[in-house]
Design a protein around this motif. Structure first.
Motif, PDB file in Angstrom:
ATOM      1  N   ASP A  60       0.832  -1.207   0.000  1.00 55.91           N
ATOM      2  CA  ASP A  60       0.000   0.000   0.000  1.00 55.91           C
ATOM      3  C   ASP A  60       0.868   1.261   0.000  1.00 55.91           C
ATOM      4  N   ILE A  61       1.908   1.231   0.810  1.00 60.40           N
ATOM      5  CA  ILE A  61       2.805   2.384   0.905  1.00 60.40           C
ATOM      6  C   ILE A  61       3.485   2.630  -0.433  1.00 60.40           C
ATOM      7  N   LEU A  62       3.970   1.572  -1.069  1.00 60.80           N
ATOM      8  CA  LEU A  62       4.634   1.716  -2.363  1.00 60.80           C
ATOM      9  C   LEU A  62       3.660   2.190  -3.444  1.00 60.80           C
ATOM     10  N   GLU A  63       2.452   1.657  -3.460  1.00 58.00           N
ATOM     11  CA  GLU A  63       1.460   2.081  -4.448  1.00 58.00           C
ATOM     12  C   GLU A  63       1.099   3.552  -4.265  1.00 58.00           C
ATOM     13  N   MET A  64       0.925   3.961  -3.028  1.00 59.89           N
ATOM     14  CA  MET A  64       0.579   5.351  -2.755  1.00 59.89           C
ATOM     15  C   MET A  64       1.726   6.276  -3.155  1.00 59.89           C
ATOM     16  N   ALA A  65       2.958   5.860  -2.921  1.00 57.67           N
ATOM     17  CA  ALA A  65       4.115   6.673  -3.296  1.00 57.67           C
ATOM     18  C   ALA A  65       4.190   6.827  -4.812  1.00 57.67           C
ATOM     19  N   VAL A  66       3.956   5.736  -5.546  1.00 61.92           N
ATOM     20  CA  VAL A  66       3.969   5.800  -7.003  1.00 61.92           C
ATOM     21  C   VAL A  66       2.855   6.730  -7.494  1.00 61.92           C
ATOM     22  N   SER A  67       1.677   6.591  -6.922  1.00 57.91           N
ATOM     23  CA  SER A  67       0.544   7.438  -7.303  1.00 57.91           C
ATOM     24  C   SER A  67       0.852   8.909  -7.035  1.00 57.91           C
ATOM     25  N   TYR A  68       1.413   9.182  -5.887  1.00 61.99           N
ATOM     26  CA  TYR A  68       1.743  10.559  -5.518  1.00 61.99           C
ATOM     27  C   TYR A  68       2.790  11.150  -6.469  1.00 61.99           C
ATOM     28  N   LEU A  69       3.807  10.355  -6.803  1.00 59.03           N
ATOM     29  CA  LEU A  69       4.842  10.838  -7.717  1.00 59.03           C
ATOM     30  C   LEU A  69       4.288  11.079  -9.116  1.00 59.03           C
ATOM     31  N   LYS A  70       3.409  10.203  -9.581  1.00 59.29           N
ATOM     32  CA  LYS A  70       2.787  10.401 -10.893  1.00 59.29           C
ATOM     33  C   LYS A  70       1.961  11.690 -10.899  1.00 59.29           C
ATOM     34  N   HIS A  71       1.198  11.882  -9.835  1.00 58.34           N
ATOM     35  CA  HIS A  71       0.373  13.089  -9.723  1.00 58.34           C
ATOM     36  C   HIS A  71       1.254  14.335  -9.682  1.00 58.34           C
ATOM     37  N   SER A  72       2.323  14.290  -8.924  1.00 57.92           N
ATOM     38  CA  SER A  72       3.241  15.425  -8.824  1.00 57.92           C
ATOM     39  C   SER A  72       3.911  15.713 -10.158  1.00 57.92           C
ATOM     40  N   LYS A  73       4.294  14.659 -10.852  1.00 61.02           N
ATOM     41  CA  LYS A  73       4.947  14.824 -12.157  1.00 61.02           C
ATOM     42  C   LYS A  73       3.966  15.422 -13.161  1.00 61.02           C
ATOM     43  N   ALA A  74       2.724  14.962 -13.158  1.00 63.20           N
ATOM     44  CA  ALA A  74       1.711  15.494 -14.063  1.00 63.20           C
ATOM     45  C   ALA A  74       1.436  16.959 -13.742  1.00 63.20           C
ATOM     46  N   PHE A  75       1.404  17.294 -12.472  1.00 64.79           N
ATOM     47  CA  PHE A  75       1.169  18.674 -12.053  1.00 64.79           C
ATOM     48  C   PHE A  75       2.312  19.576 -12.500  1.00 64.79           C
ATOM     49  N   ALA A  76       3.541  19.091 -12.351  1.00 66.52           N
ATOM     50  CA  ALA A  76       4.705  19.872 -12.762  1.00 66.52           C
ATOM     51  C   ALA A  76       4.729  20.046 -14.274  1.00 66.52           C
ATOM     52  N   ALA A  77       4.333  19.018 -15.014  1.00 68.32           N
ATOM     53  CA  ALA A  77       4.304  19.113 -16.477  1.00 68.32           C
ATOM     54  C   ALA A  77       3.224  20.087 -16.923  1.00 68.32           C
ATOM     55  N   ALA A  78       2.114  20.127 -16.208  1.00 69.00           N
ATOM     56  CA  ALA A  78       1.038  21.052 -16.554  1.00 69.00           C
ATOM     57  C   ALA A  78       1.458  22.497 -16.304  1.00 69.00           C
ATOM     58  N   ALA A  79       2.313  22.695 -15.320  1.00 70.53           N
ATOM     59  CA  ALA A  79       2.789  24.042 -15.014  1.00 70.53           C
ATOM     60  C   ALA A  79       3.750  24.537 -16.085  1.00 70.53           C
ATOM     61  N   GLY A  80       4.279  23.642 -16.878  1.00 73.16           N
ATOM     62  CA  GLY A  80       5.177  24.018 -17.961  1.00 73.16           C
ATOM     63  C   GLY A  80       6.625  23.837 -17.559  1.00 73.16           C
ATOM     64  N   PRO A  81       7.438  23.458 -18.526  1.00 70.06           N
ATOM     65  CA  PRO A  81       8.855  23.256 -18.207  1.00 70.06           C
ATOM     66  C   PRO A  81       9.560  24.587 -17.983  1.00 70.06           C
ATOM     67  N   LYS A  82      10.491  24.583 -17.074  1.00 72.70           N
ATOM     68  CA  LYS A  82      11.268  25.783 -16.779  1.00 72.70           C
ATOM     69  C   LYS A  82      12.712  25.527 -17.168  1.00 72.70           C
ATOM     70  N   SER A  83      13.288  26.528 -17.727  1.00 75.40           N
ATOM     71  CA  SER A  83      14.704  26.414 -18.059  1.00 75.40           C
ATOM     72  C   SER A  83      15.530  26.799 -16.840  1.00 75.40           C
ATOM     73  N   LEU A  84      16.797  26.454 -16.874  1.00 75.85           N
ATOM     74  CA  LEU A  84      17.681  26.837 -15.774  1.00 75.85           C
ATOM     75  C   LEU A  84      17.766  28.356 -15.677  1.00 75.85           C
ATOM     76  N   HIS A  85      17.765  29.008 -16.825  1.00 81.19           N
ATOM     77  CA  HIS A  85      17.834  30.467 -16.844  1.00 81.19           C
ATOM     78  C   HIS A  85      16.595  31.066 -16.178  1.00 81.19           C
ATOM     79  N   GLN A  86      15.431  30.484 -16.451  1.00 79.28           N
ATOM     80  CA  GLN A  86      14.197  30.968 -15.855  1.00 79.28           C
ATOM     81  C   GLN A  86      14.205  30.732 -14.340  1.00 79.28           C
ATOM     82  N   ASP A  87      14.664  29.556 -13.915  1.00 81.65           N
ATOM     83  CA  ASP A  87      14.772  29.274 -12.483  1.00 81.65           C
ATOM     84  C   ASP A  87      15.710  30.268 -11.805  1.00 81.65           C
ATOM     85  N   TYR A  88      16.845  30.540 -12.447  1.00 82.91           N
ATOM     86  CA  TYR A  88      17.813  31.485 -11.899  1.00 82.91           C
ATOM     87  C   TYR A  88      17.182  32.868 -11.781  1.00 82.91           C
TER      88      TYR A  88
END
Length: 158
Positions: A60-88
């Motif tokens: 259960d712990i491993l499944e929840m961690a995978v689900s959470y990471l997938k959700h986080s990755k999808a959320f980050a992708a929806a926010a759009g990729p950032k370049s290092l220059h933009q982060d700086y």
């Protein structure tokens, strides 16, 4: 009972591996269990939201961690990729705003005024884009005006 050091020297490599295997396997299982426990602690709020009042198995712990990471990755992708220059640039802008805010909270001195003017220059950030700090950051004139009394030129604490 563990064999004595003298007895271990007399064993063949195959026999040594047979004695070592259970110890190595226990260490591997301990590492896995420790990592799963760390995941459980990191995702404790997520577990409480999805499965309150239930005993969690390792799966259960491993499944929840995978689900959470997938959700986080999808959320980050929806926010759009950032370049290092933009982060700086974003980090520099945030730091600049914090520094200006700190400097404007204290009595204005010649050094503070010079720093504020320096920060307001577009070339203050080497390698960063040449844009002015955001509008929420006060200019040196505004900072001095806020620290002054309206009738005098420069406020002094003494």
């Amino acid at each position: 009972m563990a064999p004595s050091p003298v007895a271990v020297e007399l064993l063949s490599p195959k026999e040594k591996n047979r004695l070592r295997k259970p110890v190595v396997e226990k260490m591997r299982r301990d590492r896995i269990n420790s990592s799963i426990e760390q995941l459980k602690l990191l995702l404790e709020q997520e577990f409480a939201r999805h499965q309150p009042n239930s005993k969690l198995e390792k799966a259960d712990i491993l499944e929840m961690a995978v689900s959470y990471l997938k959700h986080s990755k999808a959320f980050a992708a929806a926010a759009g990729p950032k370049s290092l220059h933009q982060d700086y640039s974003e980090g520099y802008s945030w730091c600049l705003q914090e520094a200006v805010q700190f400097l404007t909270l204290h009595a204005a001195s010649d050094t503070q005024t010079k720093l504020l003017y320096h920060f307001q220059r577009p070339s203050a950030a080497p390698g960063a884009p040449t844009k002015e700090p955001q509008a929420s950051a006060p200019t040196p004139a505004k900072a001095n005006a806020a620290a002054h009394q309206p009738s005098c030129g420069l406020w002094r604490p003494w």
